[in-house]
Design a protein around this motif. Structure first.
Motif, PDB file in Angstrom:
ATOM      1  N   ASN A  88      -6.233  17.575  53.860  1.00  0.00           N
ATOM      2  CA  ASN A  88      -6.357  16.112  53.802  1.00  0.00           C
ATOM      3  C   ASN A  88      -5.065  15.391  54.165  1.00  0.00           C
ATOM      4  N   GLY A  89      -4.254  16.011  55.011  1.00  0.00           N
ATOM      5  CA  GLY A  89      -3.142  15.271  55.595  1.00  0.00           C
ATOM      6  C   GLY A  89      -1.760  15.799  55.361  1.00  0.00           C
ATOM      7  N   ALA A  90      -1.565  16.670  54.368  1.00  0.00           N
ATOM      8  CA  ALA A  90      -0.222  17.208  54.140  1.00  0.00           C
ATOM      9  C   ALA A  90       0.154  18.186  55.238  1.00  0.00           C
ATOM     10  N   ALA A  91       1.454  18.263  55.523  1.00  0.00           N
ATOM     11  CA  ALA A  91       1.950  19.201  56.536  1.00  0.00           C
ATOM     12  C   ALA A  91       2.670  20.382  55.918  1.00  0.00           C
ATOM     13  N   SER A  92       3.189  20.226  54.692  1.00  0.00           N
ATOM     14  CA  SER A  92       3.918  21.303  54.037  1.00  0.00           C
ATOM     15  C   SER A  92       3.775  21.160  52.533  1.00  0.00           C
ATOM     16  N   LEU A  93       4.185  22.193  51.806  1.00  0.00           N
ATOM     17  CA  LEU A  93       3.994  22.244  50.364  1.00  0.00           C
ATOM     18  C   LEU A  93       5.288  22.644  49.665  1.00  0.00           C
ATOM     19  N   LEU A  94       5.437  22.180  48.422  1.00  0.00           N
ATOM     20  CA  LEU A  94       6.500  22.623  47.526  1.00  0.00           C
ATOM     21  C   LEU A  94       5.837  23.139  46.261  1.00  0.00           C
ATOM     22  N   LEU A  95       5.961  24.431  45.993  1.00  0.00           N
ATOM     23  CA  LEU A  95       5.321  25.049  44.839  1.00  0.00           C
ATOM     24  C   LEU A  95       6.301  25.232  43.698  1.00  0.00           C
ATOM     25  N   SER A  96       5.809  25.012  42.483  1.00  0.00           N
ATOM     26  CA  SER A  96       6.592  25.306  41.284  1.00  0.00           C
ATOM     27  C   SER A  96       5.632  25.771  40.203  1.00  0.00           C
ATOM     28  N   GLY A  97       6.193  26.320  39.131  1.00  0.00           N
ATOM     29  CA  GLY A  97       5.360  26.800  38.043  1.00  0.00           C
ATOM     30  C   GLY A  97       5.331  28.312  37.971  1.00  0.00           C
ATOM     31  N   ALA A  98       4.464  28.830  37.097  1.00  0.00           N
ATOM     32  CA  ALA A  98       4.422  30.268  36.819  1.00  0.00           C
ATOM     33  C   ALA A  98       3.938  31.085  38.000  1.00  0.00           C
ATOM     34  N   VAL A  99       3.302  30.457  38.992  1.00  0.00           N
ATOM     35  CA  VAL A  99       2.818  31.220  40.151  1.00  0.00           C
ATOM     36  C   VAL A  99       3.967  31.807  40.963  1.00  0.00           C
ATOM     37  N   ALA A 158      23.246  22.327  36.702  1.00  0.00           N
ATOM     38  CA  ALA A 158      23.655  21.019  36.201  1.00  0.00           C
ATOM     39  C   ALA A 158      22.637  20.438  35.230  1.00  0.00           C
ATOM     40  N   VAL A 159      21.362  20.516  35.582  1.00  0.00           N
ATOM     41  CA  VAL A 159      20.342  19.900  34.730  1.00  0.00           C
ATOM     42  C   VAL A 159      20.041  20.761  33.515  1.00  0.00           C
ATOM     43  N   GLY A 160      20.222  22.090  33.635  1.00  0.00           N
ATOM     44  CA  GLY A 160      19.940  22.978  32.511  1.00  0.00           C
ATOM     45  C   GLY A 160      21.081  23.162  31.545  1.00  0.00           C
ATOM     46  N   PRO A 431      -1.321  17.634  30.856  1.00  0.00           N
ATOM     47  CA  PRO A 431      -0.052  17.654  30.088  1.00  0.00           C
ATOM     48  C   PRO A 431       1.021  18.493  30.774  1.00  0.00           C
ATOM     49  N   LEU A 432       2.247  18.012  30.700  1.00  0.00           N
ATOM     50  CA  LEU A 432       3.387  18.738  31.249  1.00  0.00           C
ATOM     51  C   LEU A 432       3.852  19.800  30.265  1.00  0.00           C
ATOM     52  N   PRO A 433       4.349  20.929  30.761  1.00  0.00           N
ATOM     53  CA  PRO A 433       4.907  21.926  29.849  1.00  0.00           C
ATOM     54  C   PRO A 433       6.201  21.417  29.222  1.00  0.00           C
ATOM     55  N   THR A 434       6.504  21.913  28.044  1.00  0.00           N
ATOM     56  CA  THR A 434       7.733  21.523  27.355  1.00  0.00           C
ATOM     57  C   THR A 434       8.927  22.144  28.061  1.00  0.00           C
ATOM     58  N   LEU A 435       9.906  21.319  28.381  1.00  0.00           N
ATOM     59  CA  LEU A 435      11.089  21.823  29.063  1.00  0.00           C
ATOM     60  C   LEU A 435      11.995  22.549  28.076  1.00  0.00           C
ATOM     61  N   PRO A 436      12.647  23.615  28.513  1.00  0.00           N
ATOM     62  CA  PRO A 436      13.579  24.308  27.616  1.00  0.00           C
ATOM     63  C   PRO A 436      14.777  23.422  27.277  1.00  0.00           C
ATOM     64  N   SER A 446      20.982  15.382  32.129  1.00  0.00           N
ATOM     65  CA  SER A 446      19.627  15.259  31.602  1.00  0.00           C
ATOM     66  C   SER A 446      18.886  14.111  32.280  1.00  0.00           C
ATOM     67  N   PRO A 447      17.610  14.302  32.625  1.00  0.00           N
ATOM     68  CA  PRO A 447      16.843  13.236  33.277  1.00  0.00           C
ATOM     69  C   PRO A 447      16.753  11.989  32.398  1.00  0.00           C
ATOM     70  N   LEU A 448      16.809  10.841  33.046  1.00  0.00           N
ATOM     71  CA  LEU A 448      16.719   9.548  32.366  1.00  0.00           C
ATOM     72  C   LEU A 448      15.364   8.919  32.695  1.00  0.00           C
ATOM     73  N   PRO A 449      14.415   8.900  31.747  1.00  0.00           N
ATOM     74  CA  PRO A 449      13.137   8.218  32.013  1.00  0.00           C
ATOM     75  C   PRO A 449      13.332   6.709  31.884  1.00  0.00           C
ATOM     76  N   LEU A 450      13.995   6.127  32.845  1.00  0.00           N
ATOM     77  CA  LEU A 450      14.473   4.751  32.729  1.00  0.00           C
ATOM     78  C   LEU A 450      13.331   3.768  32.481  1.00  0.00           C
ATOM     79  N   VAL A 451      12.367   3.746  33.391  1.00  0.00           N
ATOM     80  CA  VAL A 451      11.301   2.746  33.284  1.00  0.00           C
ATOM     81  C   VAL A 451      10.377   3.066  32.116  1.00  0.00           C
ATOM     82  N   ALA A 452      10.039   4.328  31.932  1.00  0.00           N
ATOM     83  CA  ALA A 452       9.182   4.709  30.808  1.00  0.00           C
ATOM     84  C   ALA A 452       9.858   4.363  29.480  1.00  0.00           C
ATOM     85  N   GLY A 453      11.178   4.520  29.409  1.00  0.00           N
ATOM     86  CA  GLY A 453      11.896   4.162  28.207  1.00  0.00           C
ATOM     87  C   GLY A 453      11.886   2.657  27.968  1.00  0.00           C
TER      88      GLY A 453
END
Length: 459
Positions: A88-99, A158-160, A431-436, A446-453
């Motif tokens: 449906n229109g994508a040209a490439s993919l970015l995979l993440s997760g347990a797979v 850096a993020v971890g 639901p998102l998995p809990t980050l370590p 650490s990520p800043l959820p600026l707008v959500a906050g």
């Protein structure tokens, strides 16, 4: 009918002083978090010679690569999302997760995906080398497979807030993995030198640019030390930036990174153009009322397209609340398709060229990003700067200033701090998995959820 008179700066300044009731004209100039001046009026004297920073090439006949994120732990779920995106229109993919943990689930997730036609990238953090090995197995030795290992251990470090091994070992492991697969997969890309974690942590534009440039240099050095020719290491590298709804700044940032890359590689004797992956900001996304995110993501896509990114990644409009469902993913694809095929944003090479403001802003951001890059290198390189906490301290200052500006009402957000919908329509998410928790070895970005906050604070 007489000709229009050519306006002059002097005439504009006189009118501006009158409107300001003789207050200083400097009140009309503001400064961004990097201290760069942004004037209200720009002329040919400000823009200088027109910049031209077009994207390097088209993406198989398209203006840019429409890249989709597949976040899934189930191989069947990942496969269904991947095929739906590509059909449906994508040209490439970015995979993440347990797979990504093992070749078998990754092979199942990529069932029916032609790796010679659709590039597949990975988002595996510090496990990038293992995921790269799994993707190499899934490609079954096809020499034309378009693999994007996207190894970026510095961002994950850096993020971890640290890493299982010394960060120098993670760099070496990533480079050795790249060198090992370079012969079998001549079309493979190895590294992603991204500033995304800086943006998401509340960093400034210059800090994001400097981090990306310092990452790029570190990966080039590691690749050469692992036995890759310099040109091959550079050809296997993507640069990454974040684009958000502040679209003039975002598109100027993309153009600035192209100039920084040229300044970085020219002394090395390289003439390869930059390849930039522009990814939508997460800190700009609302969670309680996600529907205005559709407009924010459209603005971000506009910035990436006009700025000349080779690949654009727009996440689902519900990403702040959870993993996007099929509807949100469809909206993410269709937003780019409309920008590309109906708005025709890719029909002109670098449409910002010649804009006095955008050329001046691109030059200013490039200079500021280069200054941050040199500061990082003077601290011993990015790994050393992170270990010492020097870079994180600068980002913390920018983060505090950003939070203060928004919380104080100086930068209102429609639907969040102004014109709030008292009864927003819900949107389904997974639901998102809990980050370590951060490892605690270094101060994390650490990520800043600026707008959500801000949404929570406004309730």
């Amino acid at each position: 009918m007489g000709a229009f008179r050519t306006p002059t700066r002097e005439a504009w300044e006189a009118a501006a002083r009158k409107a300001l009731k003789d207050r200083p004209l400097e009140e009309l100039t503001r400064r961004d978090p990097d201290g760069l001046a942004i004037a209200l009026l720009y002329t040919a004297d400000d823009g200088g010679e027109a910049l031209c920073a077009p994207r390097a090439a088209d993406a198989d006949g398209r203006a840019w690569d429409l890249r989709m994120v597949v976040e899934a732990d189930s191989p069947a779920e990942a496969n269904a999302e991947a095929l739906a995106d590509l059909q449906n229109g994508a040209a490439s993919l970015l995979l993440s997760g347990a797979v990504l943990a093992d070749p078998d689930p990754l092979i199942a997730a990529l069932q029916g995906v032609a790796l010679e036609l659709a590039p597949v990238g990975l988002g595996a953090g510090l496990d990038g080398p293992d995921a790269a090995n799994a993707l190499a197995v899934a490609a079954k030795g096809a020499p034309r497979a378009r693999l994007m290992f996207h190894m970026d251990p510095l961002s994950a470090f850096a993020v971890g807030g640290g890493a299982p091994r010394p960060i120098a070992e993670h760099l070496t492991l990533a480079a050795n993995t790249a060198a090992r697969h370079a012969g079998a997969y001549p079309e493979a890309d190895f590294f992603l030198a991204s500033g995304q974690v800086v943006h998401e942590a509340g960093g400034s534009n210059a800090q994001e640019l400097g981090f990306a440039a310092a990452s790029a240099l570190a990966y080039l050095k590691a690749g050469v030390e692992a036995g890759l020719p310099l040109e091959r290491a550079a050809r296997g590298l993507w640069l990454g930036l974040t684009v958000d709804a502040v679209y003039f700044d975002a598109l100027a940032k993309v153009r600035a990174l192209r100039r920084i890359w040229a300044g970085l590689t020219a002394p090395l004797g390289l003439t390869l153009p930059a390849r930039i992956e522009a990814r939508s900001s997460r800190r700009m996304l609302a969670a309680r009322d996600p529907w205005p995110n559709l407009l924010r993501l459209t603005a971000a896509g506009f910035a990436g397209a006009v700025g000349g990114a080779e690949a654009i990644v727009l996440e689902g409009f519900t990403r702040a609340a959870g993993r996007p469902d099929a509807f949100a993913r469809r909206q993410a694809r269709n937003t780019q398709l409309v920008l590309m095929e109906e708005a025709h944003l890719g029909r002109v090479d670098d449409p910002a060229a010649g804009s006095w403001f955008l050329d001046a802003r691109s030059r200013d951001l490039a200079a500021a990003g280069w200054a941050e890059f040199r500061r990082i290198e003077a601290e011993g390189g990015l790994a050393a700067s992170l270990l010492a906490g020097a870079f994180q301290a600068r980002v913390a200052e920018a983060r505090a200033a950003l939070e203060t500006a928004h919380a104080g009402g100086g930068q209102p957000l429609v639907g969040v701090t102004r014109f709030i919908d008292p009864e927003p329509r819900p949107a389904p998410v997974v639901p998102l998995p809990t980050l370590p928790a951060p490892l605690g070895q270094i101060a994390p970005l650490s990520p800043l959820p600026l707008v959500a906050g801000l949404e929570e604070a406004a309730r």
